[in-house]
Motif scaffolding. Structure first.
Motif, PDB file in Angstrom:
ATOM      1  N   GLY A   1      38.462  31.372  35.883  1.00 57.68           N
ATOM      2  CA  GLY A   1      38.528  32.928  36.402  1.00 57.68           C
ATOM      3  C   GLY A   1      37.347  32.844  37.263  1.00 57.68           C
ATOM      4  O   GLY A   1      36.312  31.989  36.921  1.00 57.68           O
TER       5      GLY A   1
ATOM      6  N   GLN B   1      43.302  34.678  35.063  1.00 55.03           N
ATOM      7  CA  GLN B   1      43.766  35.448  36.368  1.00 55.03           C
ATOM      8  C   GLN B   1      43.840  36.849  35.787  1.00 55.03           C
ATOM      9  O   GLN B   1      43.232  37.931  36.498  1.00 55.03           O
ATOM     10  CB  GLN B   1      45.144  34.939  36.914  1.00 55.03           C
ATOM     11  CG  GLN B   1      44.950  33.979  38.045  1.00 55.03           C
ATOM     12  CD  GLN B   1      46.289  33.728  38.587  1.00 55.03           C
ATOM     13  OE1 GLN B   1      47.319  33.632  38.141  1.00 55.03           O
ATOM     14  NE2 GLN B   1      46.008  33.675  39.861  1.00 55.03           N
TER      15      GLN B   1
ATOM     16  N   ASP C   1      37.457  27.968  39.638  1.00 49.75           N
ATOM     17  CA  ASP C   1      38.138  29.173  39.811  1.00 49.75           C
ATOM     18  C   ASP C   1      39.680  29.511  39.084  1.00 49.75           C
ATOM     19  O   ASP C   1      39.707  30.296  38.307  1.00 49.75           O
ATOM     20  CB  ASP C   1      38.388  29.920  41.343  1.00 49.75           C
ATOM     21  CG  ASP C   1      37.119  30.024  41.869  1.00 49.75           C
ATOM     22  OD1 ASP C   1      36.084  29.943  41.078  1.00 49.75           O
ATOM     23  OD2 ASP C   1      36.906  30.453  42.826  1.00 49.75           O
TER      24      ASP C   1
ATOM     25  N   GLU D   1      39.244  43.271  34.446  1.00 51.88           N
ATOM     26  CA  GLU D   1      37.916  43.467  34.830  1.00 51.88           C
ATOM     27  C   GLU D   1      37.604  44.315  36.119  1.00 51.88           C
ATOM     28  O   GLU D   1      36.819  44.991  36.272  1.00 51.88           O
ATOM     29  CB  GLU D   1      37.057  42.102  34.621  1.00 51.88           C
ATOM     30  CG  GLU D   1      37.162  41.652  33.151  1.00 51.88           C
ATOM     31  CD  GLU D   1      36.555  40.401  33.007  1.00 51.88           C
ATOM     32  OE1 GLU D   1      36.059  39.554  34.121  1.00 51.88           O
ATOM     33  OE2 GLU D   1      36.394  40.020  31.805  1.00 51.88           O
ATOM     34  N   ASP D   2      38.285  43.838  36.887  1.00 50.93           N
ATOM     35  CA  ASP D   2      37.909  44.297  38.269  1.00 50.93           C
ATOM     36  C   ASP D   2      38.493  45.741  38.380  1.00 50.93           C
ATOM     37  O   ASP D   2      37.724  46.642  38.966  1.00 50.93           O
ATOM     38  CB  ASP D   2      38.716  43.484  39.514  1.00 50.93           C
ATOM     39  CG  ASP D   2      38.578  44.018  40.889  1.00 50.93           C
ATOM     40  OD1 ASP D   2      37.309  43.902  41.357  1.00 50.93           O
ATOM     41  OD2 ASP D   2      39.304  44.166  41.781  1.00 50.93           O
TER      42      ASP D   2
ATOM     43  N   ARG E   1      42.789  38.589  33.093  1.00 50.60           N
ATOM     44  CA  ARG E   1      41.608  39.130  32.727  1.00 50.60           C
ATOM     45  C   ARG E   1      40.338  39.281  34.058  1.00 50.60           C
ATOM     46  O   ARG E   1      40.065  40.482  33.863  1.00 50.60           O
ATOM     47  CB  ARG E   1      40.639  37.950  31.710  1.00 50.60           C
ATOM     48  CG  ARG E   1      39.460  38.476  31.232  1.00 50.60           C
ATOM     49  CD  ARG E   1      38.877  37.127  30.643  1.00 50.60           C
ATOM     50  NE  ARG E   1      38.693  36.259  31.429  1.00 50.60           N
ATOM     51  CZ  ARG E   1      38.275  35.021  31.026  1.00 50.60           C
ATOM     52  NH1 ARG E   1      38.166  34.583  29.796  1.00 50.60           N
ATOM     53  NH2 ARG E   1      38.180  34.010  31.810  1.00 50.60           N
ATOM     54  N   TRP E   2      40.501  38.752  34.946  1.00 50.78           N
ATOM     55  CA  TRP E   2      39.831  39.093  36.047  1.00 50.78           C
ATOM     56  C   TRP E   2      40.144  40.146  36.722  1.00 50.78           C
ATOM     57  O   TRP E   2      39.599  40.989  37.157  1.00 50.78           O
ATOM     58  CB  TRP E   2      39.785  37.859  37.124  1.00 50.78           C
ATOM     59  CG  TRP E   2      39.101  38.110  38.423  1.00 50.78           C
ATOM     60  CD1 TRP E   2      37.764  38.019  38.435  1.00 50.78           C
ATOM     61  CD2 TRP E   2      39.390  38.865  39.593  1.00 50.78           C
ATOM     62  NE1 TRP E   2      37.287  38.426  39.675  1.00 50.78           N
ATOM     63  CE2 TRP E   2      38.232  39.113  40.237  1.00 50.78           C
ATOM     64  CE3 TRP E   2      40.500  39.266  40.120  1.00 50.78           C
ATOM     65  CZ2 TRP E   2      38.190  39.504  41.656  1.00 50.78           C
ATOM     66  CZ3 TRP E   2      40.869  39.793  41.117  1.00 50.78           C
ATOM     67  CH2 TRP E   2      39.490  40.033  41.999  1.00 50.78           C
TER      68      TRP E   2
ATOM     69  N   GLU F   1      34.558  34.825  37.790  1.00 49.71           N
ATOM     70  CA  GLU F   1      33.376  35.356  37.384  1.00 49.71           C
ATOM     71  C   GLU F   1      32.860  34.247  36.283  1.00 49.71           C
ATOM     72  O   GLU F   1      31.738  33.925  36.235  1.00 49.71           O
ATOM     73  CB  GLU F   1      33.615  36.548  36.581  1.00 49.71           C
ATOM     74  CG  GLU F   1      33.800  37.886  37.617  1.00 49.71           C
ATOM     75  CD  GLU F   1      32.578  37.985  38.709  1.00 49.71           C
ATOM     76  OE1 GLU F   1      31.450  37.648  38.271  1.00 49.71           O
ATOM     77  OE2 GLU F   1      33.127  38.289  39.621  1.00 49.71           O
ATOM     78  N   GLU F   2      33.832  33.586  35.359  1.00 57.86           N
ATOM     79  CA  GLU F   2      33.375  32.830  34.471  1.00 57.86           C
ATOM     80  C   GLU F   2      32.600  31.344  35.236  1.00 57.86           C
ATOM     81  O   GLU F   2      31.950  30.656  34.890  1.00 57.86           O
ATOM     82  CB  GLU F   2      34.571  32.150  33.661  1.00 57.86           C
ATOM     83  CG  GLU F   2      34.084  31.488  32.422  1.00 57.86           C
ATOM     84  CD  GLU F   2      33.282  32.289  31.161  1.00 57.86           C
ATOM     85  OE1 GLU F   2      32.558  31.545  30.417  1.00 57.86           O
ATOM     86  OE2 GLU F   2      33.307  33.522  31.375  1.00 57.86           O
TER      87      GLU F   2
ATOM     88  N   SER G   1      42.910  31.015  43.581  1.00 57.98           N
ATOM     89  CA  SER G   1      41.317  31.245  44.125  1.00 57.98           C
ATOM     90  C   SER G   1      41.435  31.109  45.510  1.00 57.98           C
ATOM     91  O   SER G   1      42.287  30.656  46.224  1.00 57.98           O
ATOM     92  CB  SER G   1      40.552  29.615  43.710  1.00 57.98           C
ATOM     93  OG  SER G   1      39.259  29.743  44.280  1.00 57.98           O
TER      94      SER G   1
END
Length: 138
Positions: free
Chosen positions: A54, A101, A50, A107-108, A103-104, A56-57, A35
């Motif tokens: 994650g 991590q 974080d 997505e980014d 997944r973020w 966003e979640e 984070s």
């Protein structure tokens, strides 16, 4: 007698000063931090949220009531418990944090790709990249 000593000292000095710089390089590859927030549980648990959920979640969890948070965390624990024994091991928790991590990151990357693929053809041309990155007009 003084001259040979002086010559020896000058030679030693020249050898020492012309060698490679003694710059220490990091040889260990460090993973990205869990984070960007400060890890101080006395102040808040934002860092833990974080790392566990994650970024966003974690933002969506901040908007929930305590009851809703507990319910959703209960569902997540079921996903973390890979062997279904009702307990979360350290290995399962580490695997979940790495999953969150990654997944973020994915997505980014997807968001970045959409921002660069201006004509939405699934490809990023050099012109699209320049325009999105440097602000050139196509």
């Amino acid at each position: 007698m003084l001259f040979p000593r002086l010559l020896l000292c000058l030679a030693a000095w020249a050898l020492c000063s012309s060698g490679k710089p003694t710059e220490r390089k990091e040889r260990v590859v460090r993973e990205a931090p869990l984070s960007t927030k400060e890890h101080d549980d006395a102040q808040s648990f934002d860092y833990d949220h974080d790392a566990f959920l994650g970024a966003e979640e974690a933002k969506s969890f901040d908007q929930l009531t305590p009851e809703e948070s507990k319910e959703r965390l209960g569902k997540i624990v079921g996903k973390i418990d890979e062997n279904g024994d009702g307990f979360v091991t350290v290995e399962e928790l580490k695997a979940w944090i790495k999953f969150a991590q990654k997944r973020w990151i994915y997505e980014d990357v997807e968001r970045q790709w959409k921002g660069h693929d201006l004509n939405e053809d699934g490809l990023v041309s050099w012109e699209e990249y320049k325009n999105a990155t440097y602000g050139y007009i196509l």
